[in-house]
Enzyme design. Structure first.
Site: not given
Length: 316
Positions: A95, A126-128
């Site tokens: 996400l 978690i997408k960064v």
């Protein structure tokens, strides 16, 4: 091929309840990814969200988005959990944080931690984005034991820097998402025919080498943007070409389904660095520079995700 994993780059409510489960159950995929553009496409065009959107009317747009998106992420997480429990290197769903926070490290870190805590699932990444401030975010999340998917990676130099940070600090699974086909879409119109449909693979392979200099059992290269942009190429062209050891390929459904009809039975041997350098030299003779292209594509990617997110929020 146990050291190569295939993930699905698609998310949508009806798909999660049907074909997604079939792909998992037959062992075709062992993870999935989402992004703002995929959520925009799913939520604005699928009928399966409309009743819930109607019930949420009156709430802030971002709150509506999170209610819908987190429900999908939780559903995907539940479907993938048996894979994660069997092997913690697999079974993840990603996400992305709010793309409008990409230049604010503090707010990005806070949002990432909030989303991960809200979801409360060990198999959520978690997408960064690999922006300038993204490096600080990656470091903070790695130290906080949050699984990370670093997205919009185009530059081998940046891929190496990210891998170095993660090698020192990652306590949970981390993947570095190297975008592939956008290079060919950008470069092919400028390149002679004998150099076309190769830039994405060459650049991705160089990124793979950079990542593997620092990779450990927690860190892998993930090849993304692996749907073809040209009708002249086989739908699974990038999956087959980048079927490397210790790598993941997240593919859109069209590419995924084509690959599953005739999957690789052996790993591909990556091109040698000398071959990649020779190719880059040929491109430079035509005034094409891969590193400059990488910087341009990162900027465009950041803008595209913001535009998709804005379009989605405004639809509420």
């Amino acid at each position: 091929m146990q050291e190569f994993s295939l993930w699905c780059d698609f998310i949508e409510r009806d798909f999660l309840e049907n074909d997604f489960l079939k792909l998992i159950n037959k062992g075709a995929i062992c993870g999935a990814t989402s992004n703002p553009s995929l959520f925009c496409e799913a939520i604005t065009k699928s009928a399966f969200y409309q009743d819930e959107i109607a019930k949420l009317k009156g709430k802030k747009a971002k709150e509506i988005y999170e209610t819908l998106a987190l429900k999908d992420i939780l559903q995907a997480s539940s479907a993938l959990m048996p894979l994660y429990e069997k092997d913690p290197n697999n079974g993840y769903i990603s996400l992305e944080i709010d793309p409008f926070l990409e230049d604010d490290a503090i707010k990005s870190i806070d949002e990432a931690k909030r989303l991960f805590k809200t979801l409360n699932r060990p198999n959520v990444m978690i997408k960064v984005p690999a922006s300038e401030s993204g490096l600080e975010v990656i470091s903070a999340l790695a130290q906080a034991s949050i699984p990370i998917n670093v997205t919009l990676v185009f530059s081998p130099k940046i891929a190496g820097e990210i891998a170095q940070i993660l090698a020192k600090e990652a306590q949970k699974r981390a993947v570095i998402s190297v975008f592939v086909s956008r290079f060919d879409k950008e470069i092919d119109p400028l390149a002679p025919q004998n150099l076309q449909a190769q830039s994405g693979i060459m650049n991705a392979t160089e990124c793979y080498y950079q990542i593997n200099q620092h990779a450990n059992k927690l860190i892998s290269a993930l090849f993304a943007s692996t749907g073809v942009k040209s009708n002249a190429l086989a739908k699974d062209y990038y999956i087959k070409a980048l079927c490397f050891k210790n790598s993941i390929n997240t593919a859109p459904l069209e590419a995924l389904n084509a690959y599953l009809l005739d999957p690789n039975t052996e790993y591909q041997t990556p091109l040698k660095i000398t071959e990649i350098e020779a190719f880059k030299k040929e491109l430079k003779a035509h005034n094409i520079d891969l590193e400059n292209t990488a910087q341009k594509l990162l900027k465009e990617g950041l803008i595209a995700f913001k535009q998709s997110f804005e379009k989605l929020l405004s639809s509420f």
